[in-house]
Design an enzyme around this catalytic site. Structure first.
Site, PDB file in Angstrom:
ATOM      1  N   PHE A  21     -16.774  29.528  -2.101  1.00 21.02           N
ATOM      2  CA  PHE A  21     -16.558  28.390  -1.211  1.00 21.02           C
ATOM      3  C   PHE A  21     -15.937  27.240  -2.010  1.00 21.02           C
ATOM      4  CE2 PHE A  21     -18.229  24.576   1.038  1.00 21.02           C
ATOM      5  CZ  PHE A  21     -17.539  24.772   2.214  1.00 21.02           C
ATOM      6  N   ASP A  29     -24.873  32.508  -2.438  1.00 16.63           N
ATOM      7  CA  ASP A  29     -24.532  31.246  -1.794  1.00 16.63           C
ATOM      8  C   ASP A  29     -24.795  31.493  -0.311  1.00 16.63           C
ATOM      9  OD1 ASP A  29     -23.452  28.965  -0.795  1.00 16.63           O
ATOM     10  OD2 ASP A  29     -21.435  29.267  -1.584  1.00 16.63           O
ATOM     11  N   LYS A  42     -26.351  24.414   7.609  1.00 17.14           N
ATOM     12  CA  LYS A  42     -25.834  25.543   8.386  1.00 17.14           C
ATOM     13  C   LYS A  42     -27.010  26.271   9.049  1.00 17.14           C
ATOM     14  CE  LYS A  42     -22.122  24.418   5.862  1.00 17.14           C
ATOM     15  NZ  LYS A  42     -21.972  24.757   4.477  1.00 17.14           N
ATOM     16  N   HIS A  92      -8.261  17.939  -0.040  1.00 15.29           N
ATOM     17  CA  HIS A  92      -8.149  18.010   1.419  1.00 15.29           C
ATOM     18  C   HIS A  92      -8.912  16.903   2.146  1.00 15.29           C
ATOM     19  CE1 HIS A  92     -11.612  20.374   0.187  1.00 15.29           C
ATOM     20  NE2 HIS A  92     -12.126  20.248   1.398  1.00 15.29           N
TER      21      HIS A  92
END
Ligand SMILES: *Cc1c(COP(=O)(O)O)cnc(C)c1O
Length: 458
Positions: free
Chosen positions: A124, A215, A258, A450
């Site tokens: 990630f 992860d 999440k 980003h």
């Protein structure tokens, strides 16, 4: 007649969201320098930027907040979270952290040193960031099928065992502090890893004496896919599958935003007391004392409850069916996507959507802007802007896939919203040939650009 699918929850509280006009959106996205992270949330109608921390907590989680123990040391909330992590995931030691990347920061401060190599399945971006920040290197060993959006494969998140073994035999083993298995594989499109692959990676890791770290942000969705797709697991409960999955890990990092369905939080799980003790030192420096580590007591309570709910079949079924609903609606418009659909998001294949926009003009970012202009829907680019520059050569890295991700917050939107998004993107697909040019970077940060990049339309 077979009964249709329906969510296993009802709604107790609502939040108003606002529509806008096309002219307003033109103005706002320009002011945001064509970076969707710079938009204000009220400038967005359906926000599919991320499923991270954006889910709706249950009534039980909200009531847990009231029971939070805010003691600095030894809070009952800490022990509640400890019990949930041990009972549900099987890790006897843990450190709370404020979110997933903080868990990476603490754990990697112990394990990752300059010049090291960390193989895994599509690390990630924050994971890769924490590896490269320490002047180490992440090597992606994901199976090739993951990079072909047309190809049907039940477990596109899998590691290619040959690629992994090649890494393990090409470098001195003391240079390889761990193998990282990302479940589900976010960067490949929320794609699951099979139990068999987790088992085989574990076997390989024992052969070479390298630890395995999961992860685990979407471990429960991964378990759901194992139940649905892998032989021998159809009759097992999600909790039983989760237990087996983590039996193949030595440690785990978790973004609880999440699958633990909280708005903020994370942790590291350890099986080894010694590693836990070493990491505790960094936990205290970066996050806080070992019994709260960046979290308030009430949030630890909600997290413990969220772990339990998040590993119930009905919760996962409602979620993943909604993701598939959006995917199937988009399919009717011919929109090219990563298939089979992932757990938390639909990934649109922009190389097939806008084949005439060259990679140097960032086609995925271009499409995300167009979708926002069309209907006020916010998606996120998973393409060359996210892939960043090579840390050594500073050249742009162009990934195999240019994607936009439509990430679906848990228990937040209805299928009518999904329908709205599908029509919006379908409209953009219909006028795709009128989109002639992409975007150009005006300003960017040296790492993880980003989030703050400033762009101009060509
Ligand atoms: C979200 C995520 C992280 C980082 O977690 P944060 O809570 O956003 O810091 C790490 N790995 C994966 C796979 C993730 O999805």
């Amino acid at each position: 007649m077979q009964l249709p699918f329906a969510e296993s929850f009802k709604i107790k509280m609502v939040e108003t969201i606002q529509k806008s006009t096309c002219q307003e959106r033109e103005q706002w996205i320009k002011e945001a320098k064509y970076n969707l992270f710079n938009l204000k949330s009220e400038q967005v109608f359906v926000d599919l930027l991320t499923d991270s921390g954006t889910g709706a907590m249950s009534d039980k989680q909200w009531s847990e907040l009231m029971l939070g123990d805010e003691s600095y040391a030894g809070a009952s909330s800490y022990y509640k979270m400890k019990k949930a992590i041990n009972d549900i995931l099987g890790f006897p030691y843990f450190l709370p952290t404020h979110q997933g990347r903080a868990a990476e920061n603490v754990l990697f401060s112990v394990l990752v040193k300059e010049g090291m190599i960390v193989p895994g399945n599509s690390h990630f971006d924050t994971t890769k960031g924490h590896i490269e920040f320490r002047k180490a290197k992440a090597i992606d060993c994901t199976i090739d099928a993951a990079f072909d959006t047309n190809q049907r494969h039940d477990f596109k998140g899998n590691v290619d065992l040959e690629k992994l073994e090649k890494v393990l035999t090409s470098y001195p083993l003391e240079k390889i502090p761990m193998i990282i298995m990302t479940i589900t594989n976010n960067s490949a499109g929320g794609q699951p890893v099979s139990m068999q692959n987790l088992r085989e990676v574990h076997e390989l890791s024992r052969k070479y004496g390298v630890r395995v770290v999961f992860d685990s942000a979407r471990f429960a969705e991964n378990a759901y896919f194992i139940k649905q797709r892998e032989a021998g697991y159809a009759d097992k409960s999600i909790k039983a599958i989760v237990k087996e999955m983590f039996s193949y890990a030595d440690a785990m990092t978790m973004s609880s935003k999440k699958d633990a369905i909280v708005n903020m939080g994370g942790f590291i799980g350890f099986k080894d007391e010694d590693l836990f003790k070493q990491a505790s030192v960094f936990g205290i420096i970066f996050e806080g004392f070992v019994t709260y580590g960046g979290m308030s007591g009430r949030d630890m309570n909600a997290l413990a409850q969220g772990l339990d709910e998040g590993t119930e079949f009905d919760t996962l079924d409602s979620r993943i069916q909604q993701t598939a609903y959006l995917g199937n609606q988009l399919k009717k418009f011919g929109v090219p996507m990563q298939e089979p659909f992932g757990g938390h998001a639909i990934f649109v294949d922009v190389k097939r959507f806008l084949p005439h926009i060259p990679k140097e003009e960032f086609p995925a970012q271009t499409l995300a802007i167009e979708l926002y202009l069309e209907a006020g829907v916010r998606a996120v680019e998973i393409g060359a802007i996210l892939a960043d520059r090579d840390p050594v050569t500073r050249e742009n890295r162009y990934p195999d896939l240019e994607l936009i991700r439509l990430a679906i917050p848990r228990r937040t939107y209805t299928n009518n919203h999904m329908e709205y998004v599908a029509v919006a993107l379908g409209n953009v697909f219909e006028r795709r040939n009128e989109i002639k040019r992409g975007v150009k970077i005006l300003k960017e940060a040296p790492i993880m650009r980003h989030f703050t990049v400033e762009l101009e339309r060509l």
